[in-house]
Design a protein around this motif. Structure first.
Motif, short mmCIF file in Angstrom:
data_model
loop_
_atom_site.label_atom_id
_atom_site.label_comp_id
_atom_site.label_asym_id
_atom_site.label_seq_id
_atom_site.Cartn_x
_atom_site.Cartn_y
_atom_site.Cartn_z
N VAL A 2 0.78 -1.12 -0.01
CA VAL A 2 -0.10 0.03 -0.10
C VAL A 2 0.81 1.40 0.03
CG1 VAL A 2 -1.66 1.38 1.30
CG2 VAL A 2 -2.15 -1.02 0.97
N PHE A 3 1.74 1.44 0.96
CA PHE A 3 2.43 2.52 1.09
C PHE A 3 3.79 2.73 0.14
CE2 PHE A 3 0.63 2.14 5.44
CZ PHE A 3 -0.36 3.39 5.20
N ILE A 4 4.48 1.76 -0.01
CA ILE A 4 5.59 1.69 -0.93
C ILE A 4 5.38 1.73 -2.29
CG2 ILE A 4 7.93 0.76 -1.34
CD1 ILE A 4 8.14 0.09 1.81
N GLN A 5 4.63 0.68 -2.70
CA GLN A 5 4.39 0.26 -4.12
C GLN A 5 3.23 1.20 -4.80
OE1 GLN A 5 3.60 -3.82 -4.66
NE2 GLN A 5 5.70 -4.18 -3.63
N GLU A 6 2.15 1.40 -3.97
CA GLU A 6 1.11 2.25 -4.45
C GLU A 6 1.39 3.72 -4.08
OE1 GLU A 6 -2.94 1.60 -2.83
OE2 GLU A 6 -2.61 -0.57 -3.19
N GLN A 7 1.82 4.01 -3.23
CA GLN A 7 1.80 5.56 -2.81
C GLN A 7 3.31 6.11 -2.76
OE1 GLN A 7 -0.22 6.34 0.91
NE2 GLN A 7 -1.98 5.47 0.02
#
Length: 144
Positions: free
Chosen positions: A21-26
């Motif tokens: 969620v945080f590293i790959q998506e955002q």
């Protein structure tokens, strides 16, 4: 199913969801996402069967429980998983003798937190390059 992390495997599952969620998506840097506070936090994990689908962490700072790193995999959003994570964290806050919770929520999720009783108490600010606001909620123990 929401559970407090008690094993190394569960912690790895929580980190896996946060990474997606945080590293790959955002596009949050791994150094910002995985920080020194992970060691002292209480971690929570949401499962669909045996599949990890959501995660969060809780720390105690000053006189409140600080809800952090709340995330749900994209394909599971809109199914109340985030709400269940927050409720589990709020229960833990009360169990530790605190009566106030605080979070820095991404502005796109501000209405979601409002619906759960959180009140915005700051102007917008950037965290990891993403607009956030600080929100608080007074917690009350459920009546028996």
């Amino acid at each position: 199913m929401i559970t407090r992390v008690t094993t190394k495997e569960e912690l790895e599952h929580a980190y896996h969801v946060r990474t997606i969620v945080f590293i790959q998506e955002q596009n949050v840097s791994p150094e910002e996402e995985m920080d020194e506070y992970d060691d002292e936090a209480i971690h929570f994990i949401a499962y669909d069967g045996k599949t990890p689908i959501g995660a969060s962490r809780l720390r105690f700072v000053d006189n409140y429980g600080k809800l952090e790193r709340i995330c749900v995999l994209n394909e599971y959003r809109g199914q109340s998983i985030g709400k269940q994570l927050i409720q589990a964290m709020e229960q833990a806050v009360l169990e530790h003798g605190y009566h106030k919770s605080k979070l820095n929520g991404q502005t796109h999720a501000e209405n979601f937190y409002h619906h759960l009783g959180y009140e915005t108490v700051s102007d917008e600010f950037l965290d990891a390059g993403i607009p956030h606001v600080t929100m608080i909620k007074q917690l009350t123990a459920p009546s028996k």
